[in-house]
Design a protein around this motif. Structure first.
Motif, PDB file in Angstrom:
ATOM      1  N   PHE A 146       0.843  -1.209   0.000  1.00 55.48           N
ATOM      2  CA  PHE A 146       0.000   0.000   0.000  1.00 55.48           C
ATOM      3  C   PHE A 146       0.876   1.256   0.000  1.00 55.48           C
ATOM      4  O   PHE A 146       0.599   2.221  -0.694  1.00 55.48           O
ATOM      5  N   ALA A 147       1.955   1.216   0.793  1.00 56.45           N
ATOM      6  CA  ALA A 147       2.838   2.390   0.911  1.00 56.45           C
ATOM      7  C   ALA A 147       3.580   2.649  -0.402  1.00 56.45           C
ATOM      8  O   ALA A 147       3.864   3.801  -0.747  1.00 56.45           O
ATOM      9  N   ALA A 148       3.862   1.575  -1.145  1.00 56.83           N
ATOM     10  CA  ALA A 148       4.616   1.721  -2.393  1.00 56.83           C
ATOM     11  C   ALA A 148       3.718   2.216  -3.533  1.00 56.83           C
ATOM     12  O   ALA A 148       4.196   2.809  -4.496  1.00 56.83           O
ATOM     13  N   GLY A 149       2.416   1.966  -3.430  1.00 56.86           N
ATOM     14  CA  GLY A 149       1.486   2.336  -4.514  1.00 56.86           C
ATOM     15  C   GLY A 149       1.017   1.099  -5.249  1.00 56.86           C
ATOM     16  O   GLY A 149       1.780   0.497  -6.009  1.00 56.86           O
ATOM     17  N   GLY A 204      -3.099   2.450 -13.786  1.00 54.41           N
ATOM     18  CA  GLY A 204      -1.745   2.738 -13.298  1.00 54.41           C
ATOM     19  C   GLY A 204      -1.638   2.517 -11.797  1.00 54.41           C
ATOM     20  O   GLY A 204      -2.444   1.798 -11.192  1.00 54.41           O
ATOM     21  N   GLU A 205      -0.663   3.176 -11.221  1.00 52.25           N
ATOM     22  CA  GLU A 205      -0.390   2.972  -9.797  1.00 52.25           C
ATOM     23  C   GLU A 205      -1.176   3.957  -8.933  1.00 52.25           C
ATOM     24  O   GLU A 205      -1.255   5.140  -9.251  1.00 52.25           O
ATOM     25  N   CYS A 206      -1.741   3.460  -7.849  1.00 50.18           N
ATOM     26  CA  CYS A 206      -2.406   4.356  -6.887  1.00 50.18           C
ATOM     27  C   CYS A 206      -1.337   5.204  -6.210  1.00 50.18           C
ATOM     28  O   CYS A 206      -0.173   4.801  -6.119  1.00 50.18           O
ATOM     29  N   LEU A 207      -1.752   6.350  -5.683  1.00 48.18           N
ATOM     30  CA  LEU A 207      -0.839   7.133  -4.846  1.00 48.18           C
ATOM     31  C   LEU A 207      -0.516   6.297  -3.602  1.00 48.18           C
ATOM     32  O   LEU A 207      -1.336   5.455  -3.190  1.00 48.18           O
ATOM     33  N   PRO A 208       0.655   6.510  -2.998  1.00 45.22           N
ATOM     34  CA  PRO A 208       0.973   5.762  -1.774  1.00 45.22           C
ATOM     35  C   PRO A 208      -0.156   5.915  -0.749  1.00 45.22           C
ATOM     36  O   PRO A 208      -0.703   7.005  -0.581  1.00 45.22           O
ATOM     37  N   ALA A 209      -0.512   4.802  -0.120  1.00 43.99           N
ATOM     38  CA  ALA A 209      -1.596   4.801   0.861  1.00 43.99           C
ATOM     39  C   ALA A 209      -1.082   4.256   2.186  1.00 43.99           C
ATOM     40  O   ALA A 209      -0.115   3.480   2.214  1.00 43.99           O
ATOM     41  N   THR A 210      -1.728   4.655   3.270  1.00 43.53           N
ATOM     42  CA  THR A 210      -1.314   4.153   4.579  1.00 43.53           C
ATOM     43  C   THR A 210      -2.256   3.028   4.989  1.00 43.53           C
ATOM     44  O   THR A 210      -3.474   3.202   4.969  1.00 43.53           O
ATOM     45  N   ILE A 227      -6.438   6.908   2.054  1.00 41.82           N
ATOM     46  CA  ILE A 227      -6.109   7.210   0.650  1.00 41.82           C
ATOM     47  C   ILE A 227      -6.479   8.668   0.356  1.00 41.82           C
ATOM     48  O   ILE A 227      -7.279   9.263   1.070  1.00 41.82           O
ATOM     49  N   CYS A 228      -5.874   9.205  -0.698  1.00 43.66           N
ATOM     50  CA  CYS A 228      -6.178  10.593  -1.087  1.00 43.66           C
ATOM     51  C   CYS A 228      -6.869  10.651  -2.440  1.00 43.66           C
ATOM     52  O   CYS A 228      -7.001  11.714  -3.021  1.00 43.66           O
ATOM     53  N   TYR A 287     -12.872   4.101  -8.606  1.00 43.66           N
ATOM     54  CA  TYR A 287     -13.989   3.162  -8.490  1.00 43.66           C
ATOM     55  C   TYR A 287     -13.574   1.915  -7.689  1.00 43.66           C
ATOM     56  O   TYR A 287     -12.594   1.264  -8.052  1.00 43.66           O
ATOM     57  N   HIS A 288     -14.304   1.597  -6.633  1.00 45.86           N
ATOM     58  CA  HIS A 288     -14.026   0.421  -5.786  1.00 45.86           C
ATOM     59  C   HIS A 288     -12.552   0.379  -5.347  1.00 45.86           C
ATOM     60  O   HIS A 288     -11.978  -0.707  -5.212  1.00 45.86           O
ATOM     61  N   GLN A 289     -11.951   1.536  -5.130  1.00 45.71           N
ATOM     62  CA  GLN A 289     -10.489   1.575  -4.980  1.00 45.71           C
ATOM     63  C   GLN A 289      -9.952   0.659  -3.880  1.00 45.71           C
ATOM     64  O   GLN A 289      -9.014  -0.120  -4.101  1.00 45.71           O
ATOM     65  N   ILE A 290     -10.537   0.745  -2.697  1.00 49.48           N
ATOM     66  CA  ILE A 290      -9.954  -0.028  -1.587  1.00 49.48           C
ATOM     67  C   ILE A 290     -10.177  -1.531  -1.793  1.00 49.48           C
ATOM     68  O   ILE A 290      -9.266  -2.343  -1.575  1.00 49.48           O
TER      69      ILE A 290
END
Ligand code: URA
Length: 251
Positions: A152-155, A162-168, A181-182, A186-189
């Motif tokens: 998640f931290a890497a994206g 493509g790649e998601c922004l880094p998430a905690t 997440i920032c 759609y259905h991201q998590i």
């Protein structure tokens, strides 16, 4: 000083249509600063002028901001022919024209939603460029691992996007994680966890910006935000863990 027509300022409050307001004004039931007003086109200052209808003062708010505790089974739309929407949950005294959900949660996702008629605010809190964090509690079909936390931290790469922004991702319990997440794809998590081989069983949004879901707000209920809460909504740091812990049980 923002001047606006009296009939618009009153009909914006959602209690009367523009036509109804014109009729109230013409009948002499509306007063501005204590003087009866018969011109619906008269300009008023929302902050400075005191407007009454039948002697009752009406606060002339430019926009409405509501926090809703979304239950499962309700769709994040303004209107739907088949399904109950989040706007259907708003009691008549809090309704006003143009009210819409700022962002979407899946039908089965619960938790915090902001409903407003302020398109600019909605854009500011939803645009990934604003970096306004949204925090969720996800209950999974398997343990949350350190490998997931690192991924998640890497994206996380999402097919076609493509790649998601880094998430905690923080471990909250054996099969429960807290994700910040920032973005709002759609259905991201659910898709991020799916990439890690896990299925999300329940998902609840517990904060947006620096504002936590009010633990006193029952599922299906909504209330107006205070001015302070409105500011917190645009903050780029999530509330402290302790602040949201009470409201944060995944359903
Ligand atoms: N991510 C999801 O997968 N679903 C939501 O409702 C919100 C974020």
């Amino acid at each position: 000083m923002a001047l606006v027509r009296l009939d618009k300022a009153l009909s914006d409050q959602g209690m009367w249509s523009r036509k109804d307001v014109k009729s109230l004004v013409r009948k002499g039931r509306v007063a501005v600063n204590g003087c009866p007003e018969t011109d619906p086109g008269r300009k008023v200052d929302r902050q400075e002028d005191r407007v009454t209808v039948d002697g009752r003062e009406i606060a002339l708010k430019e926009h409405l901001y509501l926090m809703l505790h979304k239950p499962a089974g309700v769709v994040s739309a303004t209107r739907d022919v088949r399904e109950r929407t989040v706007v259907d949950l708003v009691p008549p005294q809090l309704r006003r024209p143009g009210l819409f959900p700022a962002g979407r949660l899946d039908k089965d996702t619960t938790g915090m939603m902001i409903l407003t008629d302020d398109g600019e605010l909605a854009h500011r809190i939803l645009s990934p460029r604003s970096h306004v964090p949204k925090t969720y509690i996800a209950r999974l079909d398997r343990p949350v691992t350190e490998e997931m936390v690192r991924a998640f931290a890497a994206g996380i790469p999402l097919k076609g996007e493509g790649e998601c922004l880094p998430a905690t991702l923080r471990v909250r319990g054996e099969q429960e994680g807290e994700v910040t997440i920032c973005e709002g794809m759609y259905h991201q998590i659910k898709r991020m966890f799916a990439v890690c081989g896990a299925t999300v069983l329940t998902l609840k949004r517990i904060s947006m910006g620096g504002l936590a879901l009010d633990p006193a707000l029952a599922e299906g209920a909504c209330r107006e935000l205070t001015a302070e809460e409105l500011e917190l909504l645009e903050r780029r740091t999530p509330p402290e863990i302790g602040e949201i812990a009470q409201g944060g049980e995944a359903d």
